[in-house]
Design a protein around this motif. Structure first.
Motif, PDB file in Angstrom:
ATOM      1  N   UNK A 149       3.909  15.588 -12.591  1.00  0.00           N
ATOM      2  CA  UNK A 149       4.674  14.559 -11.934  1.00  0.00           C
ATOM      3  C   UNK A 149       4.460  14.233 -10.386  1.00  0.00           C
ATOM      4  N   UNK A 171      11.130  21.818 -16.657  1.00  0.00           N
ATOM      5  CA  UNK A 171      10.420  20.970 -16.028  1.00  0.00           C
ATOM      6  C   UNK A 171       9.752  20.025 -17.163  1.00  0.00           C
ATOM      7  N   UNK A 172       9.288  20.361 -18.022  1.00  0.00           N
ATOM      8  CA  UNK A 172       8.904  19.558 -19.402  1.00  0.00           C
ATOM      9  C   UNK A 172       9.954  18.545 -19.795  1.00  0.00           C
ATOM     10  N   UNK A 226      12.413  17.266 -17.851  1.00  0.00           N
ATOM     11  CA  UNK A 226      12.395  16.198 -16.818  1.00  0.00           C
ATOM     12  C   UNK A 226      11.566  15.380 -16.712  1.00  0.00           C
ATOM     13  N   UNK A 227      10.371  15.969 -17.032  1.00  0.00           N
ATOM     14  CA  UNK A 227       9.014  14.908 -16.778  1.00  0.00           C
ATOM     15  C   UNK A 227       9.180  13.865 -18.061  1.00  0.00           C
ATOM     16  N   UNK A 272      11.879  11.171 -17.314  1.00  0.00           N
ATOM     17  CA  UNK A 272      11.367  10.165 -16.384  1.00  0.00           C
ATOM     18  C   UNK A 272      10.459   9.384 -16.965  1.00  0.00           C
TER      19      UNK A 272
END
Lengths: 337, 417, 198
Positions: free
Chosen positions: A107, A143-144, A146-147, A150
């Motif tokens: 990201x 994190x995955x 979240x990516x 977004x």
């Protein structure tokens, strides 16, 4: 003169298929100008499914992006065998940060590229993030997600061999039910994951309704290249989940990697499909479904299910899961196909 | 331009003037106003060519910063307390990789027990991670240090943490002088990376390093911080030339020339200490102040020089090394080895406990008479502590300690401080 | 240095009041420091904010233990929180109420005080009248300018324009101005009474 469509089926090599195709339809790997992004000399095991998958995937991504590609890599087998100090086999700009943050690092790279482009200081460079099942479904899951949420312009590729192989075959949440690993031995009366279905991240990716989600295996490398190329033609968050057998972790012969992947697909254990914005668009059809036993028997990690007292109930439950996949993802070849 | 505004807002303005290209953050008290302020500026297009990313955790925030910085963008983030700990793995990764990220830490205590108020335990928990650590005394200095931080980080290729007291500085309205864009541009050039992910010159960043070379790689990190000891004063001098203010640097001294007792501290409490020192000087005490602005690298020589002529020093710190005593004090002691000074450690203000002039005056006077213990916990309620220790001696199931203490304290809402 | 302590409840704009007071002082070229006593924010819970005003840099960071002036935004705090703790003898007190000091039970407390330093103003009512919301903080600042003389009404108005705009700013200015006039009248009345008794 009537025209009859002719289909060519791969039986394990590209040779026959490529020669009969127009150049632009040939595989990326058949091209002498391919980038060899993951160059020879890396230290992967004999028969490593991940090395095979990564080579095809990244070369396809390089081809599709006109060689404007940066890769972020999670800690794991791929990272370790591709960068044995002091060498690297990567021919592209590549960063390894941590185990659980690859999607976030990607990201960040994408954000930097965007701003540089906006300021007229950089070109349209694409970003690929890659990790194993451990780094994707477990420690990298936050994190995955979240990516995905977004919709960052990143293609995330997960190489799924069903366990933490680099550290000695420990279970991950992607480890299939009943598979023996170093950490699923003490659970229950038999070795193997206490029965669950594992965490199927492609379905979770679909729930985020990102532009593109696909699964693939190293038995259908053509299909893998196609999916990576297609994904690179899109923007936003994209996810490709590749089944990559691990001879060591699965207890299979190193020459059987592709065969095992094919069996996973043909039994319905591993569904191969594409989805866009949360809806299934296509599936790679199973022409002749095979019983899951055909897939389980060759693997030592399932040896405890067979023998004098076969675990009939367990095998039946695995079969039921495979049948459910076939139904759910529409995996059976239609009539006439 | 002079402004009366909240500390967070002053910092947001300073960061914006530094032309960051990527800002990524996750909310946590008391840093939220900084990031919100920057978000507003991006939205209003006062801050152009900047990608503002809302991340899903602090670990993600530092990770996004790592990716962005490695790809050549000037990158900023902010956090505090629990958030700093949550990103700790990535914090070490950033300095290990040598990425010039600038991060504000709005100093706040670390739980358990959960506490949102100010102390230095968060930043100091990361004192050995390889980041440069600067501590601001006022909102003006906080503003100024961010500008210096970007330049420092990029020249050394090392990340920099600017620490400012949560709530006490972040949420205080004060007068600040906000520089112009021209001034900042004159001081801080565009980011020129030492290493970058570039398709034209591919490199692999972050490979494993084995026993053959790990010591050398780590030594280089230390060597860079030693370079910082030279560079930080230079940058502060340059800063004064461009902005007309003495801000930053390794240390500051106050009324230290003939001081027999030196009080050493970091951050906003220095202000209160200076007021006490003025009063005590008026009453004839020979007392002075040493403020540490740069905590990492620790300015051993500068601290030793500042304490050369005093008889005793007292380190007043908002931090506790559980099991040994002071953190700042331990670092100071290393600087004064062999100098024959008497040294006192005072742990104060943990979790936002107010540090008053009254308490400090009594404390410094006692120190002057050498009547202090080597380790003092300022204004500790020994009654409450002993009651709890007794309770634990009496029953096995003595319950959660913190809750028991709170019950003894009674209602908190009715208190002023 | 002049130290003001403002007491109220969460949701009454106590923190904003302290900030605006500091802005008013800044507009007059003075140094000012404003900060809240940070508790877990909750509407209705007691809140304290502080403001120091001086002619040189303010370095002190402790909570205000010995205020020169108090602004009490919510009289229900009077017998719940020790709002008067540390107040200097003959300090300024401004209370948001339509009762008198006597009626609030403070008669004995302020017996020997200069009564032109003790004022009340129905700030919540003024706010409802001019802005349509029960937010007493801004009118109280107008009243405070009057009773303490430490800042000018014009500076309070500048602070209002800094924080608000349009109709809300206009309403707040009207509220602050009316409060200022009310308090001034109170002070004159108190002085006349004292002169009469002397």
């Amino acid at each position: 003169m009537s025209l009859q469509p002719v289909k060519f089926y791969q039986t394990g090599t590209f040779t026959v298929g490529n020669r009969l195709l127009a150049p632009e339809d040939r595989s990326v790997q058949a091209n002498m100008q391919r980038t060899n992004s993951l160059n020879s000399g890396h230290r992967a095991c004999q028969g490593c499914g991940e090395a095979l998958g990564a080579r095809y995937a990244i070369d396809a991504a390089m081809n599709a992006s006109n060689r404007q590609l940066i890769a972020a890599n999670a800690t794991g087998c791929l990272e370790v065998f591709s960068t044995p100090y002091p060498e690297t086999s990567w021919q592209i700009p590549w960063i390894h940060s941590l185990f659980g943050n690859t999607a976030a690092v990607a990201t960040g790279i994408a954000a930097a590229i965007k701003i540089k482009k906006q300021k007229g200081q950089g070109k349209d460079v694409r970003v690929v993030a890659q990790g194993g099942d451990g780094g994707t479904t477990d420690i990298g899951f936050g994190c995955l997600s979240g990516m995905f949420e977004r919709n960052d312009d990143v293609l995330y590729i997960c190489y799924d061999n069903g366990g933490y192989m680099n550290t000695g075959v420990q279970r991950s949440s992607a480890t299939p039910p009943a598979a023996r690993t170093a950490t699923t031995m003490p659970l229950g009366p038999e070795p193997g994951n206490v029965f669950g279905q594992g965490k199927f991240v492609p379905a979770i990716a679909m729930a985020h309704e990102i532009p593109y989600v696909a699964t693939a295996t190293v038995a259908d490398l053509r299909d893998l290249e196609y999916k990576v190329t297609k994904a690179m033609g899109m923007r936003g968050a994209r996810y490709i989940h590749i089944l990559v057998p691990c001879p060591l972790g699965w207890g299979t012969a190193s020459q059987d990697t592709i065969r095992m992947a094919r069996l996973a697909k043909e039994t319905g254990v591993f569904p191969v499909f594409e989805a866009e914005y949360g809806e299934i668009k296509s599936a790679l059809p199973i022409r002749r479904p095979l019983p899951v036993e055909d897939y389980l028997r060759p693997q030592k990690r399932y040896a405890h299910l067979f023998g004098k007292n076969p675990a009939v109930a367990t095998i039946a439950r695995i079969q039921a899961l495979a049948d459910k996949n076939i139904r759910k993802y529409g995996l059976l070849a239609k009539e006439g196909n | 331009m002079l402004k009366q505004c909240e500390g967070s807002h002053a910092v947001a303005e300073a960061v914006a003037l530094c032309r960051p290209e990527v800002i990524c953050a996750y909310p946590i008290s008391p840093q939220t106003h900084i990031v919100e302020g920057l978000g507003e500026m991006v939205k209003a297009e006062d801050l152009k060519d900047c990608e503002f990313i809302n991340v899903e955790s602090e670990f993600a925030a530092m990770s996004v910063a790592i990716g962005s910085s490695a790809a050549g963008a000037r990158t900023y983030t902010a956090t505090a307390s629990q958030g700093l700990l949550y990103m700790a793995e990535a914090v070490y990764n950033a300095s290990g990789l040598g990425l010039p990220i600038v991060m504000t830490v709005a100093n706040r205590a670390i739980g358990a027990p959960i506490n949102i108020w100010n102390d230095h335990s968060d930043s100091l928990s990361q004192r050995d991670c390889g980041w440069i650590q600067l501590f601001a005394e006022t909102n003006q200095e906080a503003l100024d240090l961010h500008i210096q931080a970007f330049k420092l980080a990029e020249e050394l290729s090392l990340p920099v943490m600017v620490c400012m007291d949560g709530f006490i500085l972040t949420h205080a309205y004060e007068r600040v002088d906000v520089p112009t864009q021209e001034q900042v541009d004159a001081y801080l050039p565009p980011y020129e990376p030492r290493q970058v992910l570039d398709v034209n010159e591919p490199v692999s960043i972050g490979a494993m390093v084995g026993p053959e070379a790990f010591m050398e790689v780590r030594y280089l990190a230390h060597a860079k911080q030693m370079q910082a000891l030279e560079l930080i004063p230079q940058l502060a001098t340059e800063f004064e030339k461009v902005f007309g203010r003495d801000s930053g640097g390794l240390i500051h001294t106050y009324r230290a020339e003939d001081a027999e007792t030196m009080v050493i501290a970091m951050g906003s409490v220095l202000g209160t200490i200076k007021d006490v020192v003025d009063e005590m000087r008026d009453a004839g005490h020979k007392i002075g102040v040493l403020g540490i602005t740069t905590f990492r690298p620790f300015p051993l020589l500068a601290v030793a020089a500042a304490l050369k002529h005093c008889k005793r020093f007292l380190v007043l710190e908002k931090s506790l090394a559980v099991g040994i005593g002071g953190i700042v004090a331990t670092n100071v002691r290393m600087a004064v080895t062999g100098m024959g000074l008497k040294g006192y450690t005072v742990v104060a203000g943990l979790g936002g406990r107010a540090i008053t002039m009254k308490s400090l005056t009594s404390l410094f006077e006692k120190a002057g008479r050498d009547e202090l213990d080597l380790l003092t916990f300022l204004d500790l309620d020994w009654n409450a502590v002993n009651k709890q220790l007794d309770r634990e001696k009496q029953t096995r199931r003595s319950g959660p300690a913190a809750e028991a203490m709170l019950r003894d304290l009674g209602t908190v809402a009715s208190k002023i401080s | 240095m002049f130290q003001v302590r403002i007491h109220g409840r969460g949701g009454q704009g106590v923190v904003t009041a302290a900030e605006m007071l500091s802005i008013a002082a800044f507009e007059e070229g003075r140094h000012a420091q404003a900060f809240p006593s940070f508790g877990s924010e909750r509407t209705g819970a007691p809140v304290v904010a502080f403001c120091r005003i001086a002619d040189k840099e303010i370095r002190l960071r402790e909570p205000i233990m010995n205020p020169d002036a108090l602004i009490i935004q919510d009289p229900t705090l009077l017998h719940q929180v020790d709002v008067f703790a540390g107040l200097k003898k003959d300090g300024f007190i401004l209370i948001n109420t339509n009762k008198s000091f006597e009626e609030l039970g403070l008669g004995d407390f302020v017996r020997d005080w200069h009564h032109d330093r003790l004022c009340t103003v129905a700030a919540t009512d003024l706010s409802r009248k001019h802005v349509g919301r029960p937010m007493p903080n801004v009118p109280l600042l107008g009243g405070f300018a009057a009773v303490s003389g430490i800042i000018k009404l014009e500076s309070v108005i500048m602070a209002i324009n800094d924080k608000f705009s349009g109709k809300v700013a206009a309403g707040n200015i009207a509220g602050a101005t009316e409060a200022y006039d009310i308090v001034r009248a109170e002070m004159e009345e108190a002085r006349r009474k004292e002169a009469a008794h002397a």
